[in-house]
Design a protein around this motif. Sequence first.
Motif, PDB file in Angstrom:
ATOM      1  N   SER A  32       0.814  -1.213   0.000  1.00  0.00           N
ATOM      2  CA  SER A  32       0.000   0.000   0.000  1.00  0.00           C
ATOM      3  C   SER A  32       0.853   1.271   0.000  1.00  0.00           C
ATOM      4  CB  SER A  32      -0.922   0.011   1.227  1.00  0.00           C
ATOM      5  OG  SER A  32      -0.153   0.050   2.425  1.00  0.00           O
ATOM      6  N   LEU A  33       2.129   1.159   0.337  1.00  0.00           N
ATOM      7  CA  LEU A  33       3.008   2.324   0.389  1.00  0.00           C
ATOM      8  C   LEU A  33       3.705   2.598  -0.943  1.00  0.00           C
ATOM      9  CD1 LEU A  33       4.785   1.576   3.817  1.00  0.00           C
ATOM     10  CD2 LEU A  33       2.789   3.045   3.415  1.00  0.00           C
ATOM     11  N   LYS A  34       3.658   1.636  -1.835  1.00  0.00           N
ATOM     12  CA  LYS A  34       4.417   1.770  -3.075  1.00  0.00           C
ATOM     13  C   LYS A  34       3.730   2.734  -4.041  1.00  0.00           C
ATOM     14  CE  LYS A  34       6.531  -2.771  -2.613  1.00  0.00           C
ATOM     15  NZ  LYS A  34       6.859  -4.056  -3.229  1.00  0.00           N
ATOM     16  N   ALA A 154      13.239  -9.413   1.756  1.00  0.00           N
ATOM     17  CA  ALA A 154      12.043  -8.590   1.955  1.00  0.00           C
ATOM     18  C   ALA A 154      12.382  -7.108   1.925  1.00  0.00           C
ATOM     19  CB  ALA A 154      11.368  -8.949   3.274  1.00  0.00           C
ATOM     20  N   SER A 155      13.633  -6.760   2.224  1.00  0.00           N
ATOM     21  CA  SER A 155      14.050  -5.352   2.127  1.00  0.00           C
ATOM     22  C   SER A 155      14.166  -4.922   0.674  1.00  0.00           C
ATOM     23  CB  SER A 155      15.392  -5.132   2.840  1.00  0.00           C
ATOM     24  OG  SER A 155      15.271  -5.286   4.230  1.00  0.00           O
ATOM     25  N   ILE A 156      14.992  -5.627  -0.082  1.00  0.00           N
ATOM     26  CA  ILE A 156      15.266  -5.228  -1.462  1.00  0.00           C
ATOM     27  C   ILE A 156      14.029  -5.335  -2.343  1.00  0.00           C
ATOM     28  CG2 ILE A 156      16.013  -7.467  -2.371  1.00  0.00           C
ATOM     29  CD1 ILE A 156      18.350  -6.013  -3.720  1.00  0.00           C
ATOM     30  N   GLN A 157      13.095  -6.205  -1.973  1.00  0.00           N
ATOM     31  CA  GLN A 157      11.863  -6.366  -2.752  1.00  0.00           C
ATOM     32  C   GLN A 157      10.777  -5.375  -2.359  1.00  0.00           C
ATOM     33  OE1 GLN A 157      10.953 -10.470  -2.031  1.00  0.00           O
ATOM     34  NE2 GLN A 157      12.273 -11.225  -3.661  1.00  0.00           N
ATOM     35  N   SER A 158      11.088  -4.501  -1.391  1.00  0.00           N
ATOM     36  CA  SER A 158      10.061  -3.581  -0.881  1.00  0.00           C
ATOM     37  C   SER A 158      10.410  -2.127  -1.157  1.00  0.00           C
ATOM     38  CB  SER A 158       9.858  -3.800   0.622  1.00  0.00           C
ATOM     39  OG  SER A 158       9.392  -5.102   0.883  1.00  0.00           O
ATOM     40  N   ILE A 159      11.063  -1.860  -2.295  1.00  0.00           N
ATOM     41  CA  ILE A 159      11.360  -0.469  -2.627  1.00  0.00           C
ATOM     42  C   ILE A 159      10.055   0.297  -2.803  1.00  0.00           C
ATOM     43  CG2 ILE A 159      13.621  -0.963  -3.615  1.00  0.00           C
ATOM     44  CD1 ILE A 159      12.394  -0.804  -6.378  1.00  0.00           C
ATOM     45  N   LYS A 160      10.038   1.516  -2.306  1.00  0.00           N
ATOM     46  CA  LYS A 160       8.799   2.294  -2.263  1.00  0.00           C
ATOM     47  C   LYS A 160       8.427   2.847  -3.636  1.00  0.00           C
ATOM     48  CE  LYS A 160       6.684   5.928   0.567  1.00  0.00           C
ATOM     49  NZ  LYS A 160       6.936   6.853   1.697  1.00  0.00           N
ATOM     50  N   ILE A 161       9.442   3.221  -4.452  1.00  0.00           N
ATOM     51  CA  ILE A 161       9.192   3.776  -5.779  1.00  0.00           C
ATOM     52  C   ILE A 161       9.359   2.656  -6.804  1.00  0.00           C
ATOM     53  CG2 ILE A 161       9.898   5.509  -7.463  1.00  0.00           C
ATOM     54  CD1 ILE A 161      11.116   7.087  -5.107  1.00  0.00           C
ATOM     55  N   ASP A 231      22.152   1.544   2.849  1.00  0.00           N
ATOM     56  CA  ASP A 231      21.971   2.982   3.036  1.00  0.00           C
ATOM     57  C   ASP A 231      21.390   3.632   1.783  1.00  0.00           C
ATOM     58  OD1 ASP A 231      23.045   2.580   5.517  1.00  0.00           O
ATOM     59  OD2 ASP A 231      25.005   3.460   5.055  1.00  0.00           O
ATOM     60  N   PHE A 232      21.832   3.185   0.610  1.00  0.00           N
ATOM     61  CA  PHE A 232      21.286   3.713  -0.636  1.00  0.00           C
ATOM     62  C   PHE A 232      19.789   3.445  -0.729  1.00  0.00           C
ATOM     63  CE2 PHE A 232      19.911   2.539  -4.948  1.00  0.00           C
ATOM     64  CZ  PHE A 232      20.037   3.767  -5.595  1.00  0.00           C
ATOM     65  N   LEU A 233      19.381   2.208  -0.465  1.00  0.00           N
ATOM     66  CA  LEU A 233      17.967   1.847  -0.580  1.00  0.00           C
ATOM     67  C   LEU A 233      17.120   2.517   0.496  1.00  0.00           C
ATOM     68  CD1 LEU A 233      18.283  -1.920  -1.527  1.00  0.00           C
ATOM     69  CD2 LEU A 233      17.522  -0.051  -2.998  1.00  0.00           C
ATOM     70  N   ARG A 234      17.684   2.706   1.670  1.00  0.00           N
ATOM     71  CA  ARG A 234      16.957   3.409   2.731  1.00  0.00           C
ATOM     72  C   ARG A 234      16.738   4.875   2.354  1.00  0.00           C
ATOM     73  NH1 ARG A 234      14.385   1.730   7.213  1.00  0.00           N
ATOM     74  NH2 ARG A 234      15.622   2.777   8.784  1.00  0.00           N
ATOM     75  N   LYS A 235      17.779   5.501   1.802  1.00  0.00           N
ATOM     76  CA  LYS A 235      17.726   6.926   1.490  1.00  0.00           C
ATOM     77  C   LYS A 235      16.769   7.231   0.348  1.00  0.00           C
ATOM     78  CE  LYS A 235      20.691  10.815   0.122  1.00  0.00           C
ATOM     79  NZ  LYS A 235      22.090  11.255  -0.143  1.00  0.00           N
ATOM     80  N   TYR A 236      16.837   6.438  -0.723  1.00  0.00           N
ATOM     81  CA  TYR A 236      16.098   6.777  -1.937  1.00  0.00           C
ATOM     82  C   TYR A 236      14.797   5.989  -2.119  1.00  0.00           C
ATOM     83  CZ  TYR A 236      20.292   9.302  -3.310  1.00  0.00           C
ATOM     84  OH  TYR A 236      21.358  10.175  -3.344  1.00  0.00           O
ATOM     85  N   ASP A 238      13.267   4.047   0.683  1.00  0.00           N
ATOM     86  CA  ASP A 238      12.569   3.839   1.960  1.00  0.00           C
ATOM     87  C   ASP A 238      12.243   2.369   2.215  1.00  0.00           C
ATOM     88  OD1 ASP A 238      11.348   4.560   4.365  1.00  0.00           O
ATOM     89  OD2 ASP A 238       9.385   4.874   3.423  1.00  0.00           O
ATOM     90  N   VAL A 239      13.239   1.492   2.037  1.00  0.00           N
ATOM     91  CA  VAL A 239      12.983   0.066   2.239  1.00  0.00           C
ATOM     92  C   VAL A 239      12.917  -0.260   3.729  1.00  0.00           C
ATOM     93  CG1 VAL A 239      14.122  -0.550   0.073  1.00  0.00           C
ATOM     94  CG2 VAL A 239      15.445  -0.569   2.204  1.00  0.00           C
TER      95      VAL A 239
END
Length: 278
Positions: A32-34, A154-161, A231-236, A238-239
């Motif tokens: 729902s956040l994507k 589950a982190s890398i598969q949950s990119i927001k954009i 850090d890259f995925l968190r910053k850009y 929001d994983v």
Amino acid sequence: MADIRGVGTKITYSEDNPIGIELEELRAKRKSLKREPKDAEERELLGRWLGYRGRDELETTVGLACYAYSHFEMDSEWRWRLADHIRTEAGHGWGYIRQGDAVDPSRDHSKPDPEFERQHNLLPRVEHHRLQQRDFLSYLISGNLWPYGHCTAASIQSIKITTPKVLDFEERVVHAEERGHHDAILQKLHDYVWELIEQYGEQAIRKRIAAIDAEALNSRPRTVFDPPRRDFLRKYFDVPLDNVRWFNRWREYLYLNVLGFPPEPVHIEYWPKEIPQE
């Protein structure tokens, strides 16, 4: 807990397990956040990330599997299963590259992008790659076939954009195929470990596996344990990192239900600081 010791004994691993269910619930909540990219800058960033991820699959996951196939002794069933692994992961890698092209057609995402990698400090995981090239047992325990990714990915598969097309590819192809071909290999992995135990003794092989696993987990093997990519995925994008809370339980589940003995405790140097490491 059933006793699964010995070559040929059926493993008790099941995809339908409590930890897996919790992880699937986390993935479902993230849907729902994507959202789609809001401008050209976000489209370019998403395309370059997808291209980087696809090339990494082809060059490292597939490349190391090809190295194992051509350098280590193994029986014909292993060669068949490893060849299927290579085919599947190569399809994912090329698929991510094509998804990058669809997101941003102005760039050929199959080509190297050293500027992107330097800008975001996406360093090669040299130590982890070398470990997988050491011997067949090291490749199996430290590499992609030992499915820590069922938890950590589950982190890398949950990119927001992202885009609906990328989501469909990940759900229908990547997620489904990863579980299918990994799970098919786990019985073979169990039997290989117990063949080694018959030859060299249980304590020696358990000690060897513990050493490989500890070395691998401290060689930036997965995105959640690799500070630059994390850090890259968190910053850009929001994983989430909440999935790492289940990692030690997942690790124990794998050992008990695939190998038939518990794991040794391990301290992971690059564990996310936001999450307590039990």
